[in-house]
Design a protein around this motif. Structure first.
Motif, PDB file in Angstrom:
ATOM      1  N   THR A 123      22.193 -50.003  52.684  1.00 15.71           N
ATOM      2  CA  THR A 123      22.743 -49.557  53.965  1.00 15.71           C
ATOM      3  C   THR A 123      23.813 -50.523  54.450  1.00 15.71           C
ATOM      4  O   THR A 123      24.871 -50.103  54.931  1.00 15.71           O
ATOM      5  N   LEU A 124      23.548 -51.812  54.320  1.00 19.95           N
ATOM      6  CA  LEU A 124      24.535 -52.810  54.742  1.00 19.95           C
ATOM      7  C   LEU A 124      25.810 -52.695  53.914  1.00 19.95           C
ATOM      8  O   LEU A 124      26.920 -52.780  54.464  1.00 19.95           O
ATOM      9  N   ASN A 125      25.669 -52.480  52.607  1.00 24.44           N
ATOM     10  CA  ASN A 125      26.854 -52.330  51.759  1.00 24.44           C
ATOM     11  C   ASN A 125      27.696 -51.126  52.194  1.00 24.44           C
ATOM     12  O   ASN A 125      28.928 -51.187  52.214  1.00 24.44           O
ATOM     13  N   ARG A 126      27.008 -50.021  52.538  1.00 21.81           N
ATOM     14  CA  ARG A 126      27.748 -48.841  52.999  1.00 21.81           C
ATOM     15  C   ARG A 126      28.369 -49.090  54.371  1.00 21.81           C
ATOM     16  O   ARG A 126      29.476 -48.611  54.654  1.00 21.81           O
ATOM     17  N   SER A 127      27.684 -49.845  55.220  1.00 26.15           N
ATOM     18  CA  SER A 127      28.237 -50.194  56.523  1.00 26.15           C
ATOM     19  C   SER A 127      29.506 -51.019  56.356  1.00 26.15           C
ATOM     20  O   SER A 127      30.516 -50.796  57.034  1.00 26.15           O
ATOM     21  N   ILE A 128      29.458 -51.988  55.442  1.00 24.32           N
ATOM     22  CA  ILE A 128      30.614 -52.843  55.183  1.00 24.32           C
ATOM     23  C   ILE A 128      31.776 -52.022  54.629  1.00 24.32           C
ATOM     24  O   ILE A 128      32.933 -52.219  55.004  1.00 24.32           O
ATOM     25  N   ALA A 152      27.269 -59.844  63.170  1.00 24.73           N
ATOM     26  CA  ALA A 152      26.433 -60.209  64.311  1.00 24.73           C
ATOM     27  C   ALA A 152      25.130 -59.424  64.240  1.00 24.73           C
ATOM     28  O   ALA A 152      25.009 -58.448  63.502  1.00 24.73           O
ATOM     29  N   GLY A 153      24.160 -59.841  65.055  1.00 24.96           N
ATOM     30  CA  GLY A 153      22.855 -59.196  65.046  1.00 24.96           C
ATOM     31  C   GLY A 153      22.679 -58.183  66.152  1.00 24.96           C
ATOM     32  O   GLY A 153      21.633 -58.151  66.795  1.00 24.96           O
ATOM     33  N   PHE A 154      23.683 -57.354  66.400  1.00 26.85           N
ATOM     34  CA  PHE A 154      23.581 -56.341  67.446  1.00 26.85           C
ATOM     35  C   PHE A 154      22.418 -55.388  67.177  1.00 26.85           C
ATOM     36  O   PHE A 154      22.236 -54.914  66.054  1.00 26.85           O
ATOM     37  N   ALA A 155      21.666 -55.072  68.218  1.00 30.16           N
ATOM     38  CA  ALA A 155      20.512 -54.191  68.061  1.00 30.16           C
ATOM     39  C   ALA A 155      20.909 -52.825  67.516  1.00 30.16           C
ATOM     40  O   ALA A 155      20.163 -52.224  66.739  1.00 30.16           O
ATOM     41  N   VAL A 156      22.078 -52.316  67.899  1.00 31.80           N
ATOM     42  CA  VAL A 156      22.482 -50.976  67.458  1.00 31.80           C
ATOM     43  C   VAL A 156      22.882 -50.935  65.982  1.00 31.80           C
ATOM     44  O   VAL A 156      23.150 -49.863  65.449  1.00 31.80           O
ATOM     45  N   LEU A 157      22.922 -52.084  65.324  1.00 35.51           N
ATOM     46  CA  LEU A 157      23.284 -52.117  63.906  1.00 35.51           C
ATOM     47  C   LEU A 157      22.072 -52.270  63.000  1.00 35.51           C
ATOM     48  O   LEU A 157      22.218 -52.397  61.792  1.00 35.51           O
ATOM     49  N   LYS A 158      20.885 -52.234  63.572  1.00 41.47           N
ATOM     50  CA  LYS A 158      19.703 -52.641  62.823  1.00 41.47           C
ATOM     51  C   LYS A 158      18.879 -51.500  62.225  1.00 41.47           C
ATOM     52  O   LYS A 158      17.705 -51.674  61.926  1.00 41.47           O
ATOM     53  N   SER A 159      19.472 -50.352  62.040  1.00 43.53           N
ATOM     54  CA  SER A 159      18.748 -49.285  61.358  1.00 43.53           C
ATOM     55  C   SER A 159      18.665 -49.619  59.877  1.00 43.53           C
ATOM     56  O   SER A 159      19.664 -49.998  59.261  1.00 43.53           O
ATOM     57  N   PRO A 160      17.495 -49.475  59.253  1.00 43.17           N
ATOM     58  CA  PRO A 160      17.361 -49.822  57.836  1.00 43.17           C
ATOM     59  C   PRO A 160      17.976 -48.803  56.886  1.00 43.17           C
ATOM     60  O   PRO A 160      18.182 -49.095  55.719  1.00 43.17           O
ATOM     61  N   ASP A 161      18.255 -47.589  57.375  1.00 43.11           N
ATOM     62  CA  ASP A 161      18.703 -46.541  56.453  1.00 43.11           C
ATOM     63  C   ASP A 161      19.900 -45.754  56.971  1.00 43.11           C
ATOM     64  O   ASP A 161      20.238 -44.714  56.429  1.00 43.11           O
ATOM     65  N   LEU A 162      20.577 -46.258  58.001  1.00 43.01           N
ATOM     66  CA  LEU A 162      21.719 -45.553  58.584  1.00 43.01           C
ATOM     67  C   LEU A 162      22.907 -46.500  58.660  1.00 43.01           C
ATOM     68  O   LEU A 162      22.888 -47.461  59.426  1.00 43.01           O
ATOM     69  N   PRO A 163      23.959 -46.280  57.842  1.00 43.19           N
ATOM     70  CA  PRO A 163      25.135 -47.140  57.910  1.00 43.19           C
ATOM     71  C   PRO A 163      25.662 -47.195  59.346  1.00 43.19           C
ATOM     72  O   PRO A 163      25.842 -46.153  59.981  1.00 43.19           O
ATOM     73  N   SER A 164      25.894 -48.398  59.850  1.00 46.21           N
ATOM     74  CA  SER A 164      26.234 -48.567  61.261  1.00 46.21           C
ATOM     75  C   SER A 164      27.294 -49.644  61.442  1.00 46.21           C
ATOM     76  O   SER A 164      27.263 -50.687  60.782  1.00 46.21           O
TER      77      SER A 164
END
Length: 204
Positions: A123-128, A152-164
């Protein structure tokens, strides 16, 4: 600047962006709000995941005690923060329905943790990947603050399976940024570049 409020500017920017993304007929946009209400940070992600979202874009305007600071910035989650969040989600949700409705409750804690870690890294790779595409588009209409992508550790970026990604569209206390963000043309320009990045992301 000029009595502008972030909540109003970013809502109008998000609405313009949603309209331009949906014009292709290929995507459906769900807004976390459509008027002057506050939606909790975790609720925003929860709603997106409940709808089976494929991409989450959080739009903001920054503020700092330096009126000459201007420009957009794009954030993705840092890996360190995401690992902690994955553990918290596993504990709170009893390892069930965390990954696209996959029930991990019957797995050993170590196995579930590994699966969560692998999913979140993907998910992080797709977010990047999306953040890089968005940064490239943004660079055509706005200066980018410091480096092209930030962490950063924004709460809205912390989904484990949703690129954000979190998109800081500019500085609410900078006259040039506010003038651009508050104008219909400026909002259309920003909406257009986000729509272009969305198309490029899903095409890939």
């Amino acid at each position: 600047v000029n009595g502008s409020y972030e909540k109003n500017i970013v809502l109008e920017l998000a609405q313009a962006t949603a309209d331009l993304i949906e014009r292709s007929g290929r995507y459906r946009v769900a807004m976390t709000r459509n008027d002057d209400v506050y939606v909790g940070l975790r609720q925003r992600i929860a709603e997106a995941r409940a709808l089976g979202g494929d991409l989450f874009i959080s739009i903001h305007a920054d503020s700092i005690a330096a009126p000459d600071r201007r420009g957009a910035s794009i954030y993705t989650l840092s890996e360190t923060a995401s690992d902690d969040e994955a553990a918290r989600l596993a504990a709170v949700e009893n390892k069930a329905d965390i990954l696209a409705h996959a029930d991990l409750s019957n797995h050993h804690a170590m196995v579930a943790g590994i699966l969560l870690d692998l999913a979140q890294r993907d998910t992080l790779n797709r977010s990047i990947a999306f953040a890089d595409m968005l940064a490239e588009e943004v660079s055509h209409v706005s200066p980018l603050l410091r480096r092209h992508r930030r962490f950063a550790g924004f709460a809205v970026l912390k989904s484990p399976d949703l690129p954000s990604v979190l998109f800081e569209s500019g500085y609410i206390n900078n006259p040039e940024d506010v003038a651009r963000l508050a104008s219909p043309d400026g909002r259309r320009n920003f909406g257009g570049i986000v729509a272009n990045a969305v198309r490029a992301f899903f095409a890939r």
